[in-house]
Write an enzyme that holds these catalytic residues in place. Structure first.
Site, PDB file in Angstrom:
ATOM      1  N   GLY A 109     -11.840  -7.928  -1.945  1.00 52.83           N
ATOM      2  CA  GLY A 109     -10.481  -8.344  -2.253  1.00 52.83           C
ATOM      3  C   GLY A 109      -9.954  -7.575  -3.450  1.00 52.83           C
ATOM      4  O   GLY A 109      -9.480  -6.441  -3.328  1.00 52.83           O
ATOM      5  N   GLY A 110     -10.055  -8.175  -4.632  1.00 53.68           N
ATOM      6  CA  GLY A 110      -9.454  -7.632  -5.848  1.00 53.68           C
ATOM      7  C   GLY A 110      -9.710  -6.155  -6.086  1.00 53.68           C
ATOM      8  O   GLY A 110      -8.773  -5.398  -6.390  1.00 53.68           O
ATOM      9  N   TRP A 144      -6.576  -6.933   1.508  1.00 60.36           N
ATOM     10  CA  TRP A 144      -5.509  -6.944   0.486  1.00 60.36           C
ATOM     11  C   TRP A 144      -4.974  -8.347   0.227  1.00 60.36           C
ATOM     12  O   TRP A 144      -4.242  -8.562  -0.732  1.00 60.36           O
ATOM     13  CB  TRP A 144      -4.356  -6.048   0.926  1.00 60.36           C
ATOM     14  CG  TRP A 144      -4.663  -4.576   0.975  1.00 60.36           C
ATOM     15  CD1 TRP A 144      -5.887  -3.962   0.806  1.00 60.36           C
ATOM     16  CD2 TRP A 144      -3.723  -3.521   1.212  1.00 60.36           C
ATOM     17  NE1 TRP A 144      -5.749  -2.605   0.937  1.00 60.36           N
ATOM     18  CE2 TRP A 144      -4.437  -2.303   1.179  1.00 60.36           C
ATOM     19  CE3 TRP A 144      -2.347  -3.487   1.454  1.00 60.36           C
ATOM     20  CZ2 TRP A 144      -3.809  -1.064   1.374  1.00 60.36           C
ATOM     21  CZ3 TRP A 144      -1.718  -2.265   1.645  1.00 60.36           C
ATOM     22  CH2 TRP A 144      -2.452  -1.061   1.604  1.00 60.36           C
ATOM     23  N   SER A 187     -16.296 -10.947  -5.121  1.00 62.66           N
ATOM     24  CA  SER A 187     -16.356 -10.255  -6.408  1.00 62.66           C
ATOM     25  C   SER A 187     -17.178  -8.967  -6.365  1.00 62.66           C
ATOM     26  O   SER A 187     -17.853  -8.629  -7.341  1.00 62.66           O
ATOM     27  CB  SER A 187     -16.863 -11.189  -7.513  1.00 62.66           C
ATOM     28  OG  SER A 187     -15.948 -12.263  -7.694  1.00 62.66           O
ATOM     29  N   GLY A 209     -13.145 -14.051  -5.860  1.00 61.08           N
ATOM     30  CA  GLY A 209     -12.115 -14.006  -6.893  1.00 61.08           C
ATOM     31  C   GLY A 209     -12.542 -14.583  -8.234  1.00 61.08           C
ATOM     32  O   GLY A 209     -11.706 -14.799  -9.106  1.00 61.08           O
TER      33      GLY A 209
END
Ligand code: 13P
Length: 256
Positions: free
Chosen positions: A239-240, A11, A218, A178
């Site tokens: 992540g995202g 996160w 990504s 990212g």
């Protein structure tokens, strides 16, 4: 022996109390619809401030495990702002992410410090998720493999084969984090294969065959199936796309 896939959500510095509840509730509902026998190991890594809440929400949900995003390797003492392993144990944290490029680059963490963390984590019976990855400059200069070999060799220094087998490595090319531009799956597979060869050289083929190595950078619902189809890629550190329950659930499904 087949390696059990992992889908791990990092996160990063996101989600306050309300957002943590919404996301964990959404993930719990999503996994409740899935067949446990086919599921990858699902890990979420909230911020320290959300660990207690996340732990409380998932305490009866065995399909979700908790990771911390960092730890200090010292047992206790005058380390302002730091968090110890003993504190993480209160929240039943099972994994700790270490060596992330954001910590290496922005907080000047050295290979030696990352190695200290790995040893402390394993000594407490937790599992390190050891990140490695090259910059765009290193990739363009053709030094990716040797850079990763150096990071992994230093991170694992002095760690026994039985501890390495339990550990997790995450290959995260820095230029793919990212950016929306994931590393080509064939190339990610090749690079992870090279990391596995480093482990085989340091330990044995058997150890290298057991350690799980994830890809990160990504990863999205639209890329995960192709990534998981690669024999060397044992899962994703995301992540995202881990910040919304529906996309995280799609990632889990992509690994089933
Ligand atoms: P993104 O999935 O947002 O690229 O982040 C990857 C990462 O750094 C996970 O640790």
């Amino acid at each position: 022996m087949a390696r059990r896939p992992i889908i791990a959500g990092n996160w990063k510095m996101n989600n306050n109390k309300a957002a943590t509840k919404e996301l964990v509730d959404g993930i719990m509902y999503g996994v409740s619809q899935l067949d446990a026998s086919k599921m990858p190991e699902v890990i979420i890594a909230p911020s320290f401030t959300s660990l207690w809440q996340a732990h409380d929400l998932i305490r009866n949900e065995s399909k979700i495990a908790l990771a911390a995003q960092n730890v200090n390797p010292n047992p206790s003492g005058a380390y302002t702002g730091e968090v110890s392993l003993e504190m993480l144990e209160d929240f039943k944290v099972q994994f700790v992410i270490i060596g992330h490029s954001e910590r290496r680059q922005m907080f000047n963490e050295s290979d030696e410090f990352i190695n200290q963390k790995a040893k402390a984590i394993l000594a407490k019976g937790l599992i390190p998720i050891i990140c490695c990855g090259e910059t765009l400059e290193q990739r363009e200069a053709g030094v990716t493999d040797e850079h990763l070999a150096s990071q992994i060799t230093k991170a694992l220094d002095g760690i026994s084969a039985s501890d390495v087998e339990k550990s997790v490595i995450a290959y995260e090319p820095i230029w793919a984090i990212g950016t929306g531009k994931s590393c080509d799956s064939i190339e990610a597979n090749r690079t992870i294969g090279e990391i596995r060869k480093v482990v085989a050289k340091l330990y044995s083929q058997d150890t290298a065959d057991k350690i799980r190595i994830l890809y990160g950078g990504s990863v999205k619902p639209s890329t995960i199936v192709e990534q998981m189809a690669q024999p060397e890629i044992d899962g994703g550190l995301i992540g995202g796309a881990s910040l919304k329950a529906d996309s995280f659930i799609e990632l889990i499904k992509g690994a089933m």
